[in-house]
Design an enzyme around this catalytic site. Structure first.
Site, PDB file in Angstrom:
ATOM      1  N   ALA A  90      -2.527   2.845 -37.172  1.00 24.61           N
ATOM      2  CA  ALA A  90      -3.047   2.906 -38.524  1.00 24.61           C
ATOM      3  C   ALA A  90      -2.349   2.233 -39.519  1.00 24.61           C
ATOM      4  CB  ALA A  90      -2.693   4.596 -38.905  1.00 24.61           C
ATOM      5  N   ARG A 138       0.440  10.887 -40.587  1.00 30.45           N
ATOM      6  CA  ARG A 138       1.554  11.706 -40.267  1.00 30.45           C
ATOM      7  C   ARG A 138       2.673  11.312 -41.335  1.00 30.45           C
ATOM      8  NH1 ARG A 138       0.155  15.213 -36.486  1.00 30.45           N
ATOM      9  NH2 ARG A 138      -1.501  14.321 -35.100  1.00 30.45           N
ATOM     10  N   GLN A 184      -7.148   1.885 -32.569  1.00 28.45           N
ATOM     11  CA  GLN A 184      -7.064   3.203 -32.774  1.00 28.45           C
ATOM     12  C   GLN A 184      -7.764   3.550 -34.225  1.00 28.45           C
ATOM     13  OE1 GLN A 184      -2.625   3.655 -32.341  1.00 28.45           O
ATOM     14  NE2 GLN A 184      -3.208   5.412 -31.246  1.00 28.45           N
ATOM     15  N   HIS A 213     -11.059   5.086 -30.549  1.00 31.26           N
ATOM     16  CA  HIS A 213     -11.420   6.262 -31.134  1.00 31.26           C
ATOM     17  C   HIS A 213     -12.633   6.349 -31.774  1.00 31.26           C
ATOM     18  CE1 HIS A 213      -6.714   7.312 -31.038  1.00 31.26           C
ATOM     19  NE2 HIS A 213      -7.292   7.479 -29.780  1.00 31.26           N
ATOM     20  N   VAL A 216       2.330  -7.212 -42.228  1.00 31.88           N
ATOM     21  CA  VAL A 216       1.836  -8.278 -43.360  1.00 31.88           C
ATOM     22  C   VAL A 216       2.534  -9.431 -43.360  1.00 31.88           C
ATOM     23  CG1 VAL A 216       0.992  -8.401 -45.633  1.00 31.88           C
ATOM     24  CG2 VAL A 216       0.415  -6.436 -44.724  1.00 31.88           C
TER      25      VAL A 216
END
Length: 229
Positions: A20, A32, A96, A114, A223
């Protein structure tokens, strides 16, 4: 960073394992963190579960369409650099993420571990449905069945195809780079157990991750790291 840059130059078969944190710079929240998708929610896992899809399809549809889709998001430096490296190397991205940004950036060999929000299908007739049509309605115009995105929900298994493609790439890789993930979610975090033992492993993440074997940790903003590769 220089070690990673040199490792990429020398490698022939590279696998990027992404999470993520790779898409957060594109404006897509993680799950999360304190500002993530689940922040302040009482039962977010239920909303993204197979049980919710079956028992309360309207609630599932509302949650997914209001919280998961970012059709205007564009690839960032990390996505673009991985696609650029693929022009000269044998690269597989195993992600993911379900946002399709690696493909948007031009990566050709992407394993959506996923699934993808942009692949949808009707559960009644099995036919593919465009994401744009799904965002208008979860009822299939042709047969009246309920449409869903082809993503792995809680209580569902990873597809055999995704696992097989991932393991084939991992076994062939001489360089594995873990990016933007805490690397704690199984079975994704178990993929490196099947690596060629001669493969070098790097991890690029804002927070240190833990692995039971030697690897090189770059504790920095991905990044910034990929901008300098």
């Amino acid at each position: 960073m220089n070690n990673l840059k040199e490792a990429i130059k020398q490698a022939e078969h590279i696998v990027f394992l992404t999470g993520a944190g790779v898409s957060v710079p594109s404006g897509i929240p993680d799950y999360r963190s304190k500002n993530g998708l689940y922040a302040g929610m009482s039962s977010p896992e239920y909303m993204l579960s197979h049980t919710c899809l079956v028992r309360e399809p309207e609630k599932f549809y509302q949650f997914v369409t209001e919280n998961m889709y970012y059709p205007d998001a564009v690839p960032n430096t990390i996505h673009r650099k991985m696609a650029e490296i693929e022009a000269d190397k044998n690269v597989t991205v195993i992600t993911q993420n379900i946002d399709g940004l690696h493909e948007k950036a031009g990566s050709k060999k992407v394993v959506n571990f996923h699934g993808s929000l942009y692949h949808c299908y009707c559960q009644k007739c099995g036919r593919s449905v465009s994401a744009s049509d799904y965002l208008q309605s979860d009822i299939h115009a042709d047969c009246g069945g309920v449409v869903r995105p082809d993503v792995v929900l809680y209580e569902e298994a990873i597809s055999e195809s995704a696992i097989d493609q991932s393991l084939a790439a991992i076994r062939e890789a001489d360089l594995i780079v873990i990016v933007g993930t805490s690397f704690r979610v199984s079975p994704f975090c178990n993929l490196t157990d099947y690596r060629n033992k001669k493969a070098r492993i790097f991890a690029v993440n804002k927070e240190r991750i833990s692995l039971p074997y030697p690897f090189e940790m770059i504790e920095n903003d991905a990044v910034k790291v990929f901008a300098e590769i």
